[in-house]
Design an enzyme around this catalytic site. Sequence first.
Site, PDB file in Angstrom:
ATOM      1  N   HIS A  87     125.520 -37.023  70.565  1.00 40.82           N
ATOM      2  CA  HIS A  87     124.972 -36.642  69.256  1.00 40.82           C
ATOM      3  C   HIS A  87     125.794 -35.382  68.580  1.00 40.82           C
ATOM      4  CE1 HIS A  87     121.556 -39.036  69.310  1.00 40.82           C
ATOM      5  NE2 HIS A  87     121.150 -38.773  71.443  1.00 40.82           N
TER       6      HIS A  87
ATOM      7  N   LYS B 218     116.389 -29.941  56.963  1.00 45.62           N
ATOM      8  CA  LYS B 218     116.854 -30.010  58.191  1.00 45.62           C
ATOM      9  C   LYS B 218     116.914 -28.661  58.919  1.00 45.62           C
ATOM     10  CE  LYS B 218     120.430 -31.819  55.609  1.00 45.62           C
ATOM     11  NZ  LYS B 218     120.222 -32.754  55.957  1.00 45.62           N
ATOM     12  N   ARG B 219     117.260 -28.905  60.682  1.00 44.41           N
ATOM     13  CA  ARG B 219     116.964 -27.304  60.744  1.00 44.41           C
ATOM     14  C   ARG B 219     118.007 -27.286  60.104  1.00 44.41           C
ATOM     15  NH1 ARG B 219     114.839 -26.258  65.773  1.00 44.41           N
ATOM     16  NH2 ARG B 219     115.586 -24.819  65.793  1.00 44.41           N
TER      17      ARG B 219
ATOM     18  N   LYS C  95     125.773 -27.382  57.812  1.00 42.99           N
ATOM     19  CA  LYS C  95     124.668 -27.800  57.631  1.00 42.99           C
ATOM     20  C   LYS C  95     125.123 -27.656  55.960  1.00 42.99           C
ATOM     21  CE  LYS C  95     121.649 -29.494  61.023  1.00 42.99           C
ATOM     22  NZ  LYS C  95     121.803 -31.169  61.603  1.00 42.99           N
TER      23      LYS C  95
ATOM     24  N   THR D 220     119.828 -38.015  60.110  1.00 39.46           N
ATOM     25  CA  THR D 220     118.726 -39.748  59.426  1.00 39.46           C
ATOM     26  C   THR D 220     118.014 -39.361  59.112  1.00 39.46           C
ATOM     27  OG1 THR D 220     117.605 -38.258  61.535  1.00 39.46           O
ATOM     28  CG2 THR D 220     119.267 -40.363  62.663  1.00 39.46           C
TER      29      THR D 220
ATOM     30  N   LYS E  85     115.744 -42.001  55.354  1.00 37.38           N
ATOM     31  CA  LYS E  85     115.073 -41.382  55.314  1.00 37.38           C
ATOM     32  C   LYS E  85     114.418 -41.417  53.517  1.00 37.38           C
ATOM     33  CE  LYS E  85     114.037 -40.056  59.664  1.00 37.38           C
ATOM     34  NZ  LYS E  85     113.590 -38.914  60.105  1.00 37.38           N
TER      35      LYS E  85
HETATM   36  C1  26Q Z   1     121.118 -27.821  74.583  1.00 39.87           C
HETATM   37  C2  26Q Z   1     121.454 -27.236  75.812  1.00 39.87           C
HETATM   38  C3  26Q Z   1     120.458 -25.719  75.815  1.00 39.87           C
HETATM   39  C4  26Q Z   1     118.685 -25.908  74.707  1.00 39.87           C
HETATM   40  C5  26Q Z   1     119.009 -26.316  73.761  1.00 39.87           C
HETATM   41  C6  26Q Z   1     119.772 -27.313  73.934  1.00 39.87           C
HETATM   42  C7  26Q Z   1     120.439 -28.370  72.530  1.00 39.87           C
HETATM   43  C8  26Q Z   1     119.217 -28.669  71.907  1.00 39.87           C
HETATM   44  C9  26Q Z   1     119.203 -30.053  71.011  1.00 39.87           C
HETATM   45  C10 26Q Z   1     121.184 -28.941  72.128  1.00 39.87           C
HETATM   46  C11 26Q Z   1     121.030 -29.591  70.612  1.00 39.87           C
HETATM   47  C12 26Q Z   1     119.656 -30.505  70.174  1.00 39.87           C
HETATM   48  C13 26Q Z   1     119.707 -31.287  69.101  1.00 39.87           C
HETATM   49  C14 26Q Z   1     120.730 -31.955  68.771  1.00 39.87           C
HETATM   50  C15 26Q Z   1     120.410 -32.859  67.433  1.00 39.87           C
HETATM   51  O1  26Q Z   1     119.427 -32.939  66.615  1.00 39.87           O
HETATM   52  N1  26Q Z   1     121.706 -33.824  67.327  1.00 39.87           N
HETATM   53  C16 26Q Z   1     121.607 -34.490  66.270  1.00 39.87           C
HETATM   54  O2  26Q Z   1     121.050 -36.043  66.624  1.00 39.87           O
HETATM   55  C17 26Q Z   1     120.556 -36.505  65.248  1.00 39.87           C
HETATM   56  C18 26Q Z   1     120.831 -37.963  65.957  1.00 39.87           C
HETATM   57  O3  26Q Z   1     121.757 -38.934  66.394  1.00 39.87           O
HETATM   58  C19 26Q Z   1     121.722 -36.722  64.497  1.00 39.87           C
HETATM   59  O4  26Q Z   1     121.761 -37.530  63.392  1.00 39.87           O
HETATM   60  C20 26Q Z   1     122.802 -35.490  63.725  1.00 39.87           C
HETATM   61  O5  26Q Z   1     123.650 -35.534  63.251  1.00 39.87           O
HETATM   62  C21 26Q Z   1     123.006 -34.461  65.026  1.00 39.87           C
HETATM   63  O6  26Q Z   1     123.172 -33.215  64.287  1.00 39.87           O
END
Ligand code: 26Q
Length: 824
Positions: A368, A560-561, A566, A668, A672
């Site tokens: 991702h 978004k976050r 972003k 995503t 939406k």
């Molecule tokens: C990793 C290690 C330790 C703690 C937390 C994490 C962690 C947690 C969540 C790393 C990444 C995430 C989330 C990532 C995320 O949401 N990525 C998004 O995924 C979407 C679905 O594929 C994409 O549409 C987005 O572009 C992408 O940023």
Amino acid sequence: MANSNISVNELTQRISYHLQFLQGDTVAARTDANSVFESDHNAYWQATSLAINDVIISKLQTTRARQLQSGVRSVNYLSLEYLMGRMLSNNLHNLDLYDVVEKALQPFGVELADLCEQGADLALGNGGLGRLAACFLDSLATLDYPATGYGIHYQHGLFKQSFKNCRQVEKPDLWREFGSPWEICRPESAKLVPLYGHVEHQTEEDGTVKSLWYPGVTFKGIPWDIAIVGYNSNTVNVLRLWEGKALKPFDWDLFNRGDYLSAHHNNVYAESVSKVLYPNDEHDAGKELRFIQQYFFCACSIQDIIARHQATHGVDWQAFAKDTVIQLNDTHPTIAILELQRILLDDYQMSWDDAWALCQSVFAYTNHTLLPEALEKWSTKLFERVLPRHLEILYHINEDFLNKQVNVKWPHDFQMRAKLSIIEEGAERMVRMAHLCVVTAHKVNGVAEIHSKLVKSDLFPEFNALWPDKLTNVTNGITPRRWLKACNPKLSALISQHISQDWPKDLASLTQLSDMANDTGFQQAFMAIKRENKVVLAKDILELTGVTVSPDAIFDVQIKRLHEYKRQHLNFLHILALYNRLLENPDLPIHPRVFIFGAKAAPGYHLAKEIIYAINKVAEKINNDTTIQDKLKVVFLPNYRVTLAEKIIPAADVSEQISTAGKEASGTGNMKLALNGAITIGTLDGANIEIAEEVGDDNIFIFGNTVEEVKAIRANGYNPFEFYEKNEELRKILDWLDSDFFTPGHPHELSALKHSVLDGGDPYLALADFESYVESQQALDLAYKDKARWAKMAILNTALMGKFNSDRSIRDYVENIWHLKPCD
Ligand code: 26Q
């Protein structure tokens, strides 16, 4: 399949039954009252949810029986995150029971719409990745594919956000505090999870060396099941979430010796494993507890997958390989690979090669992100301490890979070995989790065309050379059930009046609306609904922020976050430019605009929090400036989450998708918003590119440097000061941030942002894209002033989003990776 064959009467009875036994309350006491009190709504919500869950559970049982009987292959989706949002409305829509329940509640004088606003979000995720998992579960059940989601039963989901003096404040999310009617605890399926300890080696009579792991601690994982109801289908699948418990929850020896606190120390320790969701996204937290969370969840899930298979097939690994696929949602569940290999070797004495072949056939991995800081690494030291046996296995996998694959393709190329090795050598040796995934998985996919292309060309070019068929694309999608049918009932009704009612299952059929894009009557109806949705949102905005906004303004949305990549700060710079122009010329002929933000910042992400502060301070000033004739409003809605998205998205005119090209894997929210008739202003990044392909260049505003141009700018040595010096307006607004114009008496309070885009080198090229962005915004303003043109664009956006149905994503996974058959 029509609705679930339950009558209004029966539902009324079930609701009053649950109401009575829930709170020892009588229905009479409630119906006697002239009006329903607010506090009653929670009781009615729980009782209604429990009544619906009765229906769901019986469907779940028939689904299970059918799946067992046909013994078909199924997918296990492993994800540390699921952003389910609220469940009641969605379940009712999927069961086709919404109208029935509305009637069933009439005797109580309760509105179903009010009950749908009850209950906390299941916010067991951070953002896109977690919500994608939730959409995929919906689609899997809708398409009748046998599937189990596995995750963690976090006691606290993503933190609750509020603002104090314009700054983000985090509070724990107690999502189960007022009841959690959708989950069922299954202590009978608990699993044991060993950790720590040491490994001893024992030489067998035949000379082979056996590894024996003596764990230091053992936790227990208790599963909680949440039923996942398909839309108009016969399938109810399960999302199984693991909760940590101590094996020996209470130490009587300590208790008897009077050490009352230490007596339950074990429990406190074990429960910490599922205590809280890590609020970092796109960043490796690097914390031991996170590592243990990952292993705990993987160990429980792998044991469960094996146990469920053996319950019907006995020990038959060939059948297991044939029946099982395990999808890793990013690298977070990577340890599942090592756990399965370990179980096959140590518990079932399988040969290394057979076990490894099985692992390779079973696992697939979704990437991702390309952001280096988000690629997970764990130190070998931590591995050695927590999972000594797994590290041994990891070394073996790596040796085989380097000797049998890398060295064959690139003989004696030590640089290549170092580059591809699962272990990164350095001051601290680290395990590269993504390398382990790519080496193991039979398929690796990115989440949008451009992202998957970059995974091949930039992230893993050597892996792609080694295994040209392994890396592939599955473009993300969203479920149209939640993201149109349920969240935008008025637009859904309009659509259903004009095309076949099947559209929530067959989103491509929305193309039929294209024919009506030029029809004045349809345009008016479409835009009238948009306006009604804006009126509703304006009320929420007033309640949440105290700011009055006009539904006749353009609702410009970035939700978004909060992340530098972003580029909420690029949006912010544009707002400053507009405000500056308005101050210079209050009669500037722009259409009034409301800029709406929703975003949580990771609690430790300093600059992200400064950006929130800056937006809130500027909002304060602009919203109270009477000289600009209400042409500009800025609101930052607190606590952005699925439930808030469901309110914002139907009311949006403009969708801000403005990441630096090459940084947003897919996005995503972009899908939406466009589905609900918002026009995208965006860069050629992630799924924006595919959205532009679908809607056509006339129906989207694309600006900024492309991936190639971004690379070239960086290669030539990017200097943000050039833009600062060249562009007077940009200079003025950046200098504003140093002054006390927005923070009276406190100059420099907003300087962090200026500093980051100048001295900090502007890592995400905001200044390089600024001019192009402002021009594109001007074109957008012009387009909005032409009502018919805008209506046509909005209609075409809704009409042409068929591709982004998550059902299509799931079909792609099924065809290219999972090879499942529907079981209906
Ligand atoms: C990793 C290690 C330790 C703690 C937390 C994490 C962690 C947690 C969540 C790393 C990444 C995430 C989330 C990532 C995320 O949401 N990525 C998004 O995924 C979407 C679905 O594929 C994409 O549409 C987005 O572009 C992408 O940023």
